[in-house]
Design a protein around this motif. Structure first.
Motif, short mmCIF file in Angstrom:
data_model
loop_
_atom_site.label_atom_id
_atom_site.label_comp_id
_atom_site.label_asym_id
_atom_site.label_seq_id
_atom_site.Cartn_x
_atom_site.Cartn_y
_atom_site.Cartn_z
N ARG A 199 0.83 -1.21 0.00
CA ARG A 199 0.00 0.00 0.00
C ARG A 199 0.86 1.26 0.00
N SER A 200 0.28 2.33 -0.51
CA SER A 200 1.01 3.62 -0.64
C SER A 200 0.78 4.49 0.59
N GLY A 201 1.26 4.04 1.72
CA GLY A 201 1.10 4.82 2.94
C GLY A 201 2.16 5.90 3.07
N PRO A 202 1.90 6.91 3.89
CA PRO A 202 2.87 7.99 4.09
C PRO A 202 4.03 7.56 4.98
N ASP A 203 5.16 8.18 4.73
CA ASP A 203 6.32 8.03 5.61
C ASP A 203 6.13 8.98 6.79
N LEU A 204 5.97 8.43 7.97
CA LEU A 204 5.65 9.25 9.14
C LEU A 204 6.75 10.26 9.44
N SER A 205 7.98 9.96 9.06
CA SER A 205 9.07 10.89 9.34
C SER A 205 9.05 12.10 8.41
N ARG A 206 8.32 12.01 7.32
CA ARG A 206 8.32 13.09 6.33
C ARG A 206 7.37 14.21 6.69
N PHE A 207 6.32 13.90 7.42
CA PHE A 207 5.30 14.88 7.74
C PHE A 207 5.45 15.38 9.18
N LYS A 208 4.94 16.58 9.40
CA LYS A 208 4.96 17.17 10.73
C LYS A 208 3.67 17.97 10.91
N VAL A 209 3.05 17.80 12.05
CA VAL A 209 1.84 18.57 12.36
C VAL A 209 2.24 19.88 13.03
N TYR A 210 1.76 20.99 12.46
CA TYR A 210 2.07 22.33 12.97
C TYR A 210 0.84 22.92 13.66
N ASP A 211 1.06 24.02 14.37
CA ASP A 211 -0.07 24.80 14.86
C ASP A 211 -0.80 25.42 13.67
N GLY A 379 -8.97 8.83 12.15
CA GLY A 379 -8.05 8.78 11.03
C GLY A 379 -6.61 8.88 11.46
N TYR A 380 -6.34 9.78 12.41
CA TYR A 380 -4.99 9.98 12.94
C TYR A 380 -4.46 8.65 13.50
N ALA A 381 -5.30 7.94 14.23
CA ALA A 381 -4.89 6.68 14.83
C ALA A 381 -4.75 5.59 13.77
N ARG A 382 -5.65 5.57 12.79
CA ARG A 382 -5.63 4.52 11.77
C ARG A 382 -4.35 4.57 10.93
N VAL A 383 -3.93 5.78 10.56
CA VAL A 383 -2.70 5.91 9.79
C VAL A 383 -1.53 5.33 10.56
N ARG A 384 -1.43 5.66 11.80
CA ARG A 384 -0.28 5.24 12.61
C ARG A 384 -0.35 3.77 13.00
N ALA A 385 -1.54 3.17 12.99
CA ALA A 385 -1.68 1.78 13.40
C ALA A 385 -1.74 0.80 12.24
N VAL A 386 -2.13 1.28 11.03
CA VAL A 386 -2.40 0.36 9.93
C VAL A 386 -1.81 0.79 8.61
N LEU A 387 -1.88 2.09 8.28
CA LEU A 387 -1.68 2.54 6.91
C LEU A 387 -0.33 3.19 6.62
N ALA A 388 0.46 3.49 7.62
CA ALA A 388 1.74 4.16 7.38
C ALA A 388 2.67 3.26 6.55
N TRP A 389 3.66 3.89 5.90
CA TRP A 389 4.53 3.15 5.01
C TRP A 389 5.25 2.00 5.70
N ASN A 390 5.58 2.14 6.97
CA ASN A 390 6.33 1.08 7.64
C ASN A 390 5.57 -0.25 7.62
N TYR A 391 4.23 -0.20 7.45
CA TYR A 391 3.46 -1.44 7.35
C TYR A 391 3.53 -2.03 5.94
N SER A 392 4.09 -1.30 4.99
CA SER A 392 4.26 -1.81 3.62
C SER A 392 5.65 -2.37 3.38
N VAL A 393 6.56 -2.15 4.32
CA VAL A 393 7.94 -2.61 4.14
C VAL A 393 8.00 -4.14 4.06
N ALA A 394 7.31 -4.83 4.96
CA ALA A 394 7.38 -6.29 4.98
C ALA A 394 6.88 -6.91 3.68
N PRO A 395 5.72 -6.53 3.16
CA PRO A 395 5.30 -7.12 1.89
C PRO A 395 6.19 -6.75 0.71
#
Length: 427
Positions: A199-211, A379-395
């Motif tokens: 899956r084409s999940g985001p790289d969590l290290s690439r994004f940052k949440v700002y004010d 959504g915030y939790a789902r990305v970090r628990a299921v959809l982030a790129w690190n979950y695509s590394v194994a496949p």
């Protein structure tokens, strides 16, 4: 092939976008590099990516000029021929004078590289087809044709043929979701165990949440956001018309909309917003830096995916949806199967292709801050628990082990763990 403990070498071919701008391809390339592969990439040049040769993050990048700006069917054919010839020549250079390669990893669209795959297979190379998009269905949407061999015409049949030949040439297929896997198996004739969902999940290290930064709201209380390339098939005209309905019929003048992305249709959409009188409600940024993208989505109240329902969009995973969720945005979209799989509890899905339903959905969310927050948290939790790129590394790594003939018996296990079936993702 390299033997013993030598590093395996990979040549990735992508025609749709340059790297590192193509986020999925760049994540694949950097992941492979971090896991012991030597990676080279062939891609076209584009604005901001004009160097014909450079090395970034230990990845050798070879870019060729793209003198043809494809417009219409003839333009696309000429572009495909040019890109094929340039890629074939560079692949020979990479093998003879560069790092060389053991695995040829080709991303679509288009599916024109199967003759090159058979050529290199004759020299013992392995071929992985990275199935990003449904090219026949996309053609049907772009040119207003039925997505059937009978109604799609000669070019639609040609695209089906090239897709079939590409599947046939591939020892392993990487694809983005369960719908695309079904196409690979049912239309492409692949064995299910040879198709890996990455899956084409985001790289969590690439994004940052700002004010939140009020400057993006242009003086309005609410900001809604669109992120992505603006091409004909993306339905951005639906969102522009929904803004007009929002103001004129639903009497909401408290909303600004920001459109982040380039694409072949971007100028036409910006002109269309002027034509129907909603330009003051819109900001068209073109392509933006990662920082600006993060600042806008940290400020927005809703992320919009206006892709209309058709045979292409219903089976496609839209990266924008997952990126909205990273920033805790509720997702408003037409009711599409794979969008539901991605967004799950973070989404509000309205009647497909109904712009009034889209406008009404915007109002309903803006008027219910508690619901917006609840959807955003999910959504915030789902990305970090299921959809982030690190979950695509194994496949991804399992697909490579299978391509190289190693550990094929267990190759499916990481994929199944990292990629829930649609019914599981929707529950």
């Amino acid at each position: 092939m390299n033997g013993g403990n030598e590093r395996k070498r990979v040549l990735i071919v992508v025609q749709n976008l340059p790297v590192p701008f193509d986020r999925r391809v760049w994540l694949e390339a950097t992941t492979l590099t971090k896991n012991g592969y030597e990676v080279s990439v062939i891609c076209p040049q584009a604005r901001g990516f004009r160097r014909s040769r450079e090395t970034l993050e230990d990845i050798d990048i070879h870019r060729y000029p793209l003198p043809i700006d494809a417009q219409g069917k003839v333009g696309y054919v000429l572009e495909f021929v040019w890109c094929f010839l340039a890629t074939a020549l560079i692949s020979v250079k990479v093998q003879l004078f560069g790092r060389g390669f053991d695995v040829l990893h080709v991303c679509n669209p288009p599916e024109t590289y199967w003759p090159l795959a058979w050529f290199w297979r004759a020299f013992g190379k392995r071929f992985i087809f990275d199935h990003h998009d449904l090219s026949p269905e996309m053609f049907a949407v772009k040119f207003d044709r039925p997505a059937t061999p009978e109604g799609g015409g000669a070019l639609f049949k040609a695209l089906l043929f090239m897709e079939r030949m590409t599947f046939r040439a591939a020892q392993i297929v990487i694809t983005t979701n369960e719908s695309h896997k079904r196409v690979a198996v049912e239309r492409g004739g692949k064995r299910p165990q040879d198709v890996f969902i990455v899956r084409s999940g985001p790289d969590l290290s690439r994004f940052k949440v700002y004010d939140p930064d009020p400057k993006w709201r242009k003086g309005k209380p609410f900001l809604i956001a669109y992120l992505g390339e603006i091409c004909k098939q993306d339905g951005v005209d639906h969102l522009v018309r929904a803004l007009k309905l929002l103001r004129d019929e639903l009497k909401r003048d408290d909303v600004h909309c920001i459109f982040m992305g380039g694409g072949s249709h971007q100028k036409a959409i910006a002109d269309y917003a002027v034509e129907i009188g909603v330009a003051e409600m819109c900001t068209f940024t073109g392509r933006v830096s990662d920082e600006d993208l993060c600042r806008v989505l940290s400020t927005a109240d809703i992320g919009i995916d206006p892709d209309p329902k058709n045979d292409w969009s219903d089976k496609s995973t839209m990266n924008k949806v997952i990126e909205y969720m990273f920033f805790g945005l509720p997702v408003l979209a037409y009711d599409l199967h794979e969008t539901r799989v991605s967004a799950a509890e973070a989404g509000v899905f309205v009647t497909a292709n109904d712009e009034r339903a889209l406008a009404r959905g915007i109002v309903d969310l803006l008027d219910d801050p508690e619901r917006r927050q609840r959807l955003g948290v999910a959504g915030y939790a789902r990305v970090r628990a299921v959809l982030a790129w690190n979950y695509s590394v194994a496949p991804l790594l399992a697909a490579y082990r299978a391509a190289l003939g190693r550990d094929t018996a267990t190759a499916e296990l990481p994929m199944q763990a990292a990629n829930p079936k649609p019914e599981e993702a929707e529950s």
